[in-house]
Design an enzyme around this catalytic site. Structure first.
Site, mmCIF file in Angstrom:
data_model
loop_
_atom_site.group_PDB
_atom_site.id
_atom_site.type_symbol
_atom_site.label_atom_id
_atom_site.label_comp_id
_atom_site.label_asym_id
_atom_site.label_seq_id
_atom_site.Cartn_x
_atom_site.Cartn_y
_atom_site.Cartn_z
ATOM 1 N N SER A 147 32.928 -9.865 -24.918
ATOM 2 C CA SER A 147 34.318 -10.284 -24.705
ATOM 3 C C SER A 147 35.123 -10.025 -25.968
ATOM 4 O O SER A 147 34.585 -9.590 -26.988
ATOM 5 C CB SER A 147 34.362 -11.764 -24.341
ATOM 6 O OG SER A 147 34.194 -12.531 -25.525
ATOM 7 N N LYS A 148 36.406 -10.334 -25.857
ATOM 8 C CA LYS A 148 37.343 -10.175 -26.975
ATOM 9 C C LYS A 148 36.851 -10.804 -28.268
ATOM 10 O O LYS A 148 37.236 -10.391 -29.345
ATOM 11 C CB LYS A 148 38.659 -10.877 -26.605
ATOM 12 C CG LYS A 148 39.673 -9.978 -25.949
ATOM 13 C CD LYS A 148 41.052 -10.579 -26.101
ATOM 14 C CE LYS A 148 41.309 -11.549 -24.956
ATOM 15 N NZ LYS A 148 42.654 -11.691 -24.530
#
Ligand code: GLU
Length: 484
Positions: free
Chosen positions: A251-252
């Site tokens: 994820s980010k």
């Protein structure tokens, strides 16, 4: 083999995640390898999370990557529309058909009734997940109030097994007793994912469905829908998720995950595709693939069934390799927008840019690196403070002036002759290369690192070289003076 028809069906709820791109890529490669059809479909039935802007991001991402679609938004095709929210009448017709066939029913249960059933289930203390058993499954008479809102549910078989041979995961068997009467259509006519997806894949005649393995729980319900409609079931290929280096879902928080971020970081589309292709698929030990090689060599049986971990260093390495595969003119053209971002307005055909590229390319990994490395050819230098303090000092001023005097007379102004003349001048004057090279480099580039001194001179040309050496000499002689 029937015509290969594959699709990528993103939900436009933000950026296009590189994990999604990998799914799209494998499908695209499969289509191109078989001269089949690659369909882009937008699954925007989650009205709260889907935005028009995200659709544009999807299209822009796909275009940038060069994953061209044969049917889909902006392109059209015989099986459109290709945006789910524009297909509600198609879903309604199929839902009606399933009701007619006895495979679906209108369920008028209220939210409260369902909540009550859930609570009763929890009170039993069982560990089994809650599955709503609608009283409307077997009821034939409509509700007293004809205007009662309803959903349409699938009448799922309660016995037997649903199986498929997954291209990646192998044979999968799911007991139907674990399934519930899932909802096909909401009261507002929006399809739930499983229903919209099946009706689209069926009407778009998709032959192979590739997607992340987070969707494996949806596959048995989907197969049951195909069967209920007496339609051919496509082949399925479920890919493991892309993981972060620590094993979490990428994820980010771990890395840049929106594919356009890589564009903005100066990555090349082919490098992104190469890296993502290898993250979950292999072909011997080969690491670097051209787009054409990927098309030729891709196969589902070489897609691993366990997740690949994202490795930023490896990605950058693949990117650097792809940068070196481009011609200088190509690199120049692709660097122009990155120079524009730095306020430098040059054309791809600019002779200084074209001359500089071969010298900076071997040390650069991204187009941002290239732009940063050629920056000083296009603007007056302002030496970095640290470099200036170290090298543009009074003791070096004289040598810089003498070097400028020497260089002014050299013709033709090419790196070979420059090197020859400068070296013999150093020898004649008993000067060490290093006592002149770094001050000259800082004067010409503002930095302590650059391509070879004579290469820089050649690219800059005589006038600018001399001018910068003299300006550097002045700075060295009067260290307190600023360049402005
Ligand atoms: N819209 C779904 C997603 O983005 C597509 C799943 C599928 O390919 O069937 O996850």
């Amino acid at each position: 083999m029937p015509e290969v028809r594959v699709r990528f069906a993103p939900s436009p709820t933000g950026y296009l995640h590189i994990g999604g791109v990998r799914t799209a890529l494998y499908s695209w490669l499969w289509a191109r390898q078989h001269e089949g059809t690659f369909i882009l479909r937008i699954e925007d039935t989650d009205r709260e999370r889907s935005t028009a802007e995200s659709i544009q991001i999807v299209l822009e991402s796909m275009r940038w990557l060069g994953l061209d679609w044969d049917e889909g938004p902006e392109v059209g095709g015989d099986h459109g529309p290709y945006v789910q929210s524009e297909r509600l009448d198609i879903y309604a017709a199929y839902a009606e058909k399933l009701i007619q066939l006895g495979h679906a029913y209108r369920c008028y249960a209220t939210k409260e009734e369902i909540a009550e059933a859930r609570e009763a289930h929890q009170r039993t203390g069982t560990k089994e997940g809650f599955r709503f058993q609608s009283p409307w499954r077997d009821r034939t008479e409509p509700p007293a109030d004809a205007a009662t809102p309803y959903v349409i549910r699938f009448r799922a078989p309660q016995e037997g097994t649903t199986s498929w041979n997954d291209e990646v995961k192998g044979r999968i068997d799911i007991l139907n007793s674990t399934l519930q009467d899932f909802i096909l259509l909401r009261p507002d006519g929006m399809p739930l994912y499983n229903f919209g997806c099946v009706i689209d894949d069926l009407t778009m005649q998709v032959t192979l469905v590739a997607r992340g393995d987070d969707h494996m729980i949806n596959t048995a319900p989907q197969i049951l829908l195909y069967r209920a409609l007496d339609a051919p079931v496509p082949t399925f290929a479920h890919m493991p998720m892309v993981l972060a280096p620590n094993g979490e879902k990428l994820s980010k928080r771990h890395a840049a995950v929106g594919v356009l971020e890589y564009r903005d970081m100066g990555y090349l589309p082919d490098a992104v595709l190469n890296y993502l292709a290898r993250l979950g698929w292999s072909h011997g030990d080969q690491e670097i693939f051209t787009r054409q090689e990927l098309i030729e060599k891709f196969s589902w049986d070489r897609v691993g069934s366990t997740a690949g971990r994202y490795d930023a260093k490896k990605f950058l390495h693949v990117q650097a390799e792809h940068l070196r595969m481009l011609s200088d003119a190509d690199v120049a053209g692709r660097t122009v927008p990155f120079l524009a971002k730095r306020g430098i307005d040059v054309r791809a055909e600019d002779p200084v840019l074209l001359k500089a590229i071969p010298y900076v390319k071997p040390r650069a990994a991204t187009l941002v690196d290239v732009a940063e490395a050629v920056d000083y050819f296009f603007r007056d230098v302002e030496p970095e403070e640290k470099a200036r303090r170290k090298f543009l000092v009074p003791g070096n001023a004289d040598n810089l002036v003498r070097l400028a005097d020497l260089i002014e007379k050299i013709e033709p102004f090419d790196k070979k002759l420059l090197e020859e003349r400068v070296k013999s001048w150093l020898e004649d004057n008993d000067l060490a290369m290093k006592s002149v090279a770094q001050p000259a480099r800082v004067a010409m580039t503002g930095r302590t690192q650059s391509p070879g001194l004579f290469e820089v001179m050649e690219v800059l040309g005589k006038e600018k070289t001399v001018q910068r050496l003299r300006a550097g000499a002045r700075l060295a002689a009067y260290p307190e003076q600023t360049t402005a």
